[in-house]
Design an enzyme around this catalytic site. Structure first.
Site, PDB file in Angstrom:
ATOM      1  N   GLU A 126       0.852  -1.187   0.000  1.00 13.78           N
ATOM      2  CA  GLU A 126       0.000   0.000   0.000  1.00 13.78           C
ATOM      3  C   GLU A 126       0.885   1.234   0.000  1.00 13.78           C
ATOM      4  O   GLU A 126       2.101   1.144   0.209  1.00 13.78           O
ATOM      5  CB  GLU A 126      -0.937  -0.014   1.214  1.00 13.78           C
ATOM      6  CG  GLU A 126      -2.062  -1.029   1.051  1.00 13.78           C
ATOM      7  CD  GLU A 126      -3.120  -0.949   2.138  1.00 13.78           C
ATOM      8  OE1 GLU A 126      -4.297  -1.018   1.809  1.00 13.78           O
ATOM      9  OE2 GLU A 126      -2.762  -0.820   3.313  1.00 13.78           O
ATOM     10  N   HIS A 243      -9.302   9.783   3.126  1.00  7.79           N
ATOM     11  CA  HIS A 243      -8.908   8.703   2.218  1.00  7.79           C
ATOM     12  C   HIS A 243      -9.173   9.179   0.794  1.00  7.79           C
ATOM     13  O   HIS A 243     -10.257   9.700   0.506  1.00  7.79           O
ATOM     14  CB  HIS A 243      -9.695   7.426   2.514  1.00  7.79           C
ATOM     15  CG  HIS A 243      -9.071   6.219   1.885  1.00  7.79           C
ATOM     16  ND1 HIS A 243      -9.074   6.010   0.526  1.00  7.79           N
ATOM     17  CD2 HIS A 243      -8.395   5.186   2.426  1.00  7.79           C
ATOM     18  CE1 HIS A 243      -8.429   4.879   0.268  1.00  7.79           C
ATOM     19  NE2 HIS A 243      -8.006   4.369   1.404  1.00  7.79           N
ATOM     20  N   ARG A 289      -1.127   9.298   1.413  1.00  8.73           N
ATOM     21  CA  ARG A 289      -2.556   9.592   1.270  1.00  8.73           C
ATOM     22  C   ARG A 289      -2.880  11.080   1.188  1.00  8.73           C
ATOM     23  O   ARG A 289      -3.743  11.493   0.425  1.00  8.73           O
ATOM     24  CB  ARG A 289      -3.321   9.013   2.458  1.00  8.73           C
ATOM     25  CG  ARG A 289      -3.553   7.558   2.286  1.00  8.73           C
ATOM     26  CD  ARG A 289      -4.441   6.993   3.336  1.00  8.73           C
ATOM     27  NE  ARG A 289      -4.515   5.568   3.078  1.00  8.73           N
ATOM     28  CZ  ARG A 289      -5.039   4.686   3.884  1.00  8.73           C
ATOM     29  NH1 ARG A 289      -5.544   5.071   5.037  1.00  8.73           N
ATOM     30  NH2 ARG A 289      -5.071   3.420   3.555  1.00  8.73           N
ATOM     31  N   HIS A 350     -11.559   9.765   6.944  1.00  7.22           N
ATOM     32  CA  HIS A 350     -11.330   8.336   7.108  1.00  7.22           C
ATOM     33  C   HIS A 350     -10.758   7.978   8.475  1.00  7.22           C
ATOM     34  O   HIS A 350     -11.179   7.017   9.096  1.00  7.22           O
ATOM     35  CB  HIS A 350     -10.368   7.896   6.002  1.00  7.22           C
ATOM     36  CG  HIS A 350     -10.071   6.436   5.982  1.00  7.22           C
ATOM     37  ND1 HIS A 350     -11.061   5.488   5.865  1.00  7.22           N
ATOM     38  CD2 HIS A 350      -8.898   5.748   6.050  1.00  7.22           C
ATOM     39  CE1 HIS A 350     -10.510   4.281   5.864  1.00  7.22           C
ATOM     40  NE2 HIS A 350      -9.200   4.417   6.000  1.00  7.22           N
ATOM     41  N   ARG A 385      -1.297   9.043   9.031  1.00  2.00           N
ATOM     42  CA  ARG A 385      -1.153   7.612   9.309  1.00  2.00           C
ATOM     43  C   ARG A 385      -0.680   6.845   8.072  1.00  2.00           C
ATOM     44  O   ARG A 385      -1.192   7.049   6.970  1.00  2.00           O
ATOM     45  CB  ARG A 385      -2.511   7.057   9.749  1.00  2.00           C
ATOM     46  CG  ARG A 385      -2.539   5.575   9.983  1.00  2.00           C
ATOM     47  CD  ARG A 385      -3.943   5.139  10.341  1.00  2.00           C
ATOM     48  NE  ARG A 385      -4.846   5.256   9.223  1.00  2.00           N
ATOM     49  CZ  ARG A 385      -5.391   4.218   8.589  1.00  2.00           C
ATOM     50  NH1 ARG A 385      -5.109   2.992   8.959  1.00  2.00           N
ATOM     51  NH2 ARG A 385      -6.223   4.394   7.594  1.00  2.00           N
TER      52      ARG A 385
HETATM   53  C1  LIG Z   1     -13.927   1.639   5.671  1.00  2.00           C
HETATM   54  C2  LIG Z   1     -12.678   1.554   6.500  1.00  2.00           C
HETATM   55  C3  LIG Z   1     -11.590   0.838   6.038  1.00  2.00           C
HETATM   56  C4  LIG Z   1     -10.425   0.751   6.803  1.00  2.00           C
HETATM   57  N1  LIG Z   1      -9.391  -0.027   6.359  1.00  2.00           N
HETATM   58  C5  LIG Z   1      -8.325  -0.215   7.165  1.00  2.00           C
HETATM   59  C6  LIG Z   1      -7.298  -1.140   6.812  1.00  2.00           C
HETATM   60  O1  LIG Z   1      -7.365  -1.794   5.782  1.00  2.00           O
HETATM   61  N2  LIG Z   1      -6.261  -1.288   7.665  1.00  2.00           N
HETATM   62  C7  LIG Z   1      -6.149  -0.591   8.839  1.00  2.00           C
HETATM   63  O2  LIG Z   1      -5.174  -0.768   9.576  1.00  2.00           O
HETATM   64  N3  LIG Z   1      -7.114   0.287   9.188  1.00  2.00           N
HETATM   65  C8  LIG Z   1      -8.197   0.475   8.401  1.00  2.00           C
HETATM   66  N4  LIG Z   1      -9.172   1.346   8.781  1.00  2.00           N
HETATM   67  C9  LIG Z   1      -9.054   2.021  10.075  1.00  2.00           C
HETATM   68  C10 LIG Z   1      -9.332   1.014  11.183  1.00  2.00           C
HETATM   69  O3  LIG Z   1     -10.390   0.179  10.790  1.00  2.00           O
HETATM   70  C11 LIG Z   1      -9.705   1.695  12.484  1.00  2.00           C
HETATM   71  O4  LIG Z   1      -8.819   2.723  12.789  1.00  2.00           O
HETATM   72  C12 LIG Z   1      -9.678   0.691  13.629  1.00  2.00           C
HETATM   73  O5  LIG Z   1     -10.445  -0.434  13.286  1.00  2.00           O
HETATM   74  C13 LIG Z   1     -10.207   1.333  14.891  1.00  2.00           C
HETATM   75  O6  LIG Z   1     -10.405   0.343  15.844  1.00  2.00           O
HETATM   76  P1  LIG Z   1     -10.919   0.734  17.282  1.00  2.00           P
HETATM   77  O7  LIG Z   1     -11.052  -0.536  18.034  1.00  2.00           O
HETATM   78  O8  LIG Z   1     -10.087   1.800  17.833  1.00  2.00           O
HETATM   79  O9  LIG Z   1     -12.363   1.402  17.013  1.00  2.00           O
HETATM   80  P2  LIG Z   1     -13.665   0.821  16.319  1.00  2.00           P
HETATM   81  O10 LIG Z   1     -13.396  -0.424  15.588  1.00  2.00           O
HETATM   82  O11 LIG Z   1     -14.286   1.915  15.550  1.00  2.00           O
HETATM   83  O12 LIG Z   1     -14.608   0.484  17.559  1.00  2.00           O
HETATM   84  C14 LIG Z   1     -15.176   1.507  18.338  1.00  2.00           C
HETATM   85  C15 LIG Z   1     -16.151   0.895  19.321  1.00  2.00           C
HETATM   86  O13 LIG Z   1     -16.493   1.858  20.314  1.00  2.00           O
HETATM   87  C16 LIG Z   1     -17.885   1.825  20.553  1.00  2.00           C
HETATM   88  N5  LIG Z   1     -18.301   3.134  21.071  1.00  2.00           N
HETATM   89  C17 LIG Z   1     -18.036   4.359  20.562  1.00  2.00           C
HETATM   90  N6  LIG Z   1     -18.586   5.311  21.332  1.00  2.00           N
HETATM   91  C18 LIG Z   1     -19.212   4.683  22.353  1.00  2.00           C
HETATM   92  C19 LIG Z   1     -19.980   5.114  23.469  1.00  2.00           C
HETATM   93  N7  LIG Z   1     -20.238   6.407  23.704  1.00  2.00           N
HETATM   94  N8  LIG Z   1     -20.473   4.178  24.312  1.00  2.00           N
HETATM   95  C20 LIG Z   1     -20.263   2.860  24.101  1.00  2.00           C
HETATM   96  N9  LIG Z   1     -19.552   2.394  23.051  1.00  2.00           N
HETATM   97  C21 LIG Z   1     -19.031   3.294  22.196  1.00  2.00           C
HETATM   98  C22 LIG Z   1     -18.482   1.484  19.197  1.00  2.00           C
HETATM   99  O14 LIG Z   1     -19.787   0.997  19.369  1.00  2.00           O
HETATM  100  C23 LIG Z   1     -17.472   0.435  18.719  1.00  2.00           C
HETATM  101  O15 LIG Z   1     -17.799  -0.805  19.280  1.00  2.00           O
HETATM  102  C24 LIG Z   1     -10.343   1.441   8.035  1.00  2.00           C
HETATM  103  C25 LIG Z   1     -11.428   2.178   8.493  1.00  2.00           C
HETATM  104  C26 LIG Z   1     -12.594   2.233   7.743  1.00  2.00           C
HETATM  105  C27 LIG Z   1     -13.755   3.016   8.265  1.00  2.00           C
END
Ligand SMILES: Cc1cc2nc3c(=O)[nH]c(=O)nc-3n(C[C@H](O)[C@H](O)[C@H](O)COP(=O)(O)OP(=O)(O)OC[C@H]3O[C@@H](n4cnc5c(N)ncnc54)[C@H](O)[C@@H]3O)c2cc1C
Length: 539
Positions: A126, A243, A289, A350, A385
């Site tokens: 990538e 993105h 990006r 993104h 990032r």
């Molecule tokens: C379409 C897309 C494609 C991506 N592709 C990639 C990739 O290929 N590789 C990569 O490394 N990254 C990628 N990313 C980025 C990556 O997916 C995210 O940065 C990462 O998954 C974030 O993980 P997290 O556990 O921090 O948050 P999340 O996976 O977003 O989880 C957040 C959690 O917090 C909970 N939450 C939020 N607020 C509250 C609240 N007030 N009360 C209770 N619960 C709450 C939500 O319900 C959820 O369960 C992508 C992102 C997107 C959107």
């Protein structure tokens, strides 16, 4: 004045749930943390929606890690620092690239089926990675595959209570020490308290603050806003990654077209059909990006169109269908056969590089409060990032948070529980029309987008500050809490973007178009305090 809590409440009158550890968020960061905490005590793991609704579920391209023979941690480290444009915390990046491969092996042991050819794990390339180091699963469904295995494992742990539909409204704190959260149970339609000496915020990103975003509806920056209200330091909020390539069709959400598509040979074309990226950067379509997003912005401005095109028609059709099944199917659902047609694409919000300021163990400045994943800012991503580093971030630092939280709990040096009655919000019912989320999105999209400048930022900050008044009313549903959090985040992001008088990584100021060495520092914001600056290293 920003209120301390969004809701009036009396702890004596609310139902209470108690656990050793409280983890909020069921994306990769929260799941990994909970899994690693399960051996140390009772864990409650919450999400505000159904479990799968999170950024992790939608991650397509993959997860970066040093597993190829020809790759080295040093090379991954260097690529990450370069993308981060001078604002990464080198110690955090060092941990990420060195602990990453071990954590990936653990994922494989848990049952994550990374794509393989025979026994060999397939790796893709990538943007801004100097070699192929992205593992992927289910073709372009990496996040879903990882999340599925983690949830299965977490659900099988007796020590973990998993609850969805619970919205974290605010942190309960006393003397800068955390005691749990005030929450809203969406099914029971009641407020309750989750009490714990350890609270881990793994609440993900905030893409929903913009009209065009790849993020699902849950990404409203709640964790950052509620931590800020409680006195936590937040930082780098001016750095939002747009993105470059999301599907741009009228009335259709900005579905992500992964960078891996360009990694496998896809190219960008303008309205005239020209491959314009060669004019902007020597890495052409695989430039960082921020550069690709700005180039597309520029091409769209020149042509007046709301999109450019991504062309994958030179790739073998069978390969496209196997390698990118979700993208192929989604585009086809909208009448675009990507093996034959150009894909109309435009940039969309993104990833948020900034977040709750956390050290190398996810500790914040509030005792007992930890943060990891997209909501945290440990300094891995700097001003921009590197692709596929965020799943790895959640994986590596989720484990580190669990380790440190266990030590913290075992020390047992806590003040006694909290008893609190809070009544500060106005209970006047008629406050006029509550602004819609669309208004905040419109404000951010118009004034804090890919290209920024002082006059617009000042207007944006003034409007965001006006909207802050709505935080002083006792509103009471999840939509309104999210709106209040978005307003808070908009206010903080405008502040950061206005202060930073330079262009660096994802933050581009038309009026200050170059990198300024003097700005090689972070803007840290804390409630009731003026901003302060910090040197490059957080810890
Ligand atoms: C379409 C897309 C494609 C991506 N592709 C990639 C990739 O290929 N590789 C990569 O490394 N990254 C990628 N990313 C980025 C990556 O997916 C995210 O940065 C990462 O998954 C974030 O993980 P997290 O556990 O921090 O948050 P999340 O996976 O977003 O989880 C957040 C959690 O917090 C909970 N939450 C939020 N607020 C509250 C609240 N007030 N009360 C209770 N619960 C709450 C939500 O319900 C959820 O369960 C992508 C992102 C997107 C959107």
């Amino acid at each position: 004045m920003l209120p301390r809590y969004l809701k009036n409440f009396d702890t004596a009158k609310l139902r209470k749930e108690e656990s050793d550890f409280l983890v909020i968020g069921t994306g990769i960061a929260g799941l990994v943390t909970a899994l690693n905490l399960a051996k140390s005590g009772k864990v409650t793991l919450l999400s505000k929606e159904r479990l799968a609704e999170c950024n992790t579920e939608y991650a397509q391209g993959g997860i970066a890690a040093v597993i190829a023979k020809e790759d080295t941690p040093q090379s991954h480290y260097q690529d990450t620092l370069e993308a981060g444009a001078g604002l990464c915390n080198p110690k955090a990046v060092d941990i990420l690239v060195n602990e990453g491969s071990k954590r990936i092996k653990e994922l494989i042991d848990l049952g994550v089926n990374f794509d393989r050819k025979g026994e060999q794990i397939l790796l893709t390339k990538e943007a801004a990675h100097s070699c192929r180091r992205i593992l992927h699963a289910g073709g372009d469904a990496t996040g879903r595959e990882i999340r599925k295995s983690l949830v299965e494992q977490v659900a099988s742990e007796d020590n973990v209570t998993l609850e969805d539909g619970i919205f974290a409204v605010d942190l309960l704190t006393d003397n800068q020490e955390v005691h749990g959260i005030l929450a809203y149970d969406r099914r029971q339609e009641e407020y309750l308290l989750y009490l714990s000496k350890v609270v881990v915020l793994a609440t993900g990103g905030a893409g929903q603050i913009y009209h065009a975003t790849s993020n699902p509806s849950v990404a409203t920056g709640d964790g950052i806003a509620l931590a800020y209200r409680a006195g936590a330091k937040v930082t780098d909020l001016e750095f939002v990654q747009f993105h470059p390539t999301t599907l741009e069709l009228e009335g259709v959400d900005n579905f992500l077209i992964s960078e891996a598509v360009r990694g496998e040979g896809g190219v960008l074309r303008n309205q005239a059909g020209d491959r314009f990226m060669t004019r902007y950067h020597q890495l052409a379509d695989l430039a960082p990006r921020d550069i690709v997003a700005r180039a597309i912005y520029q091409e769209m401005k020149v042509s007046g169109a709301d999109h450019v095109y991504l062309d994958v028609t030179a790739l073998d059709s069978a390969f496209i269908k196997k390698r990118f099944p979700t993208i192929y199917r989604t585009c086809l659902d909208h009448g675009i056969d990507i093996s034959q047609d150009y894909i109309p694409v435009a940039p969309a919000a993104h990833y948020l590089m900034g977040g709750i300021l956390s050290n190398l163990h996810g500790e914040t400045n509030i005792k007992g409060l930890f943060a990891c994943g997209e909501t945290a800012c440990i300094g891995i991503h700097g001003a921009n990032r590197l692709a596929s580093n965020s799943l790895l971030d959640g994986l590596v630092f989720g484990k580190r948070v669990a380790d440190r939280a266990t030590t913290y709990l075992n020390q047992g040096d806590f003040s006694k529980g909290i008893s609190l009655k809070y009544e500060a919000q106005s209970t006047i019912e008629d406050i006029g029309k509550i602004p819609s989320k669309e208004r905040v999105k419109g404000l951010m999209s118009a004034k804090l987008g890919i290209v920024r400048e002082r006059t617009e930022l000042e207007k944006g900050l003034a409007e965001a500050d006006n909207l802050l008044a709505y935080l002083n009313y006792d509103l009471s549903n999840v939509h309104d809490f999210e709106l209040q959090n978005l307003i808070t985040l908009a206010h903080l992001s405008f502040k950061g973007a206005l202060y930073r008088e330079e262009s660096r990584g994802a933050h581009y100021r038309k009026d200050f178009p170059v990198v300024e060495t003097a700005w090689e520092k972070h803007i840290i914001l804390q409630k009731d305090r003026e901003w302060e600056e910090l040197a490059i290293e957080f810890e």
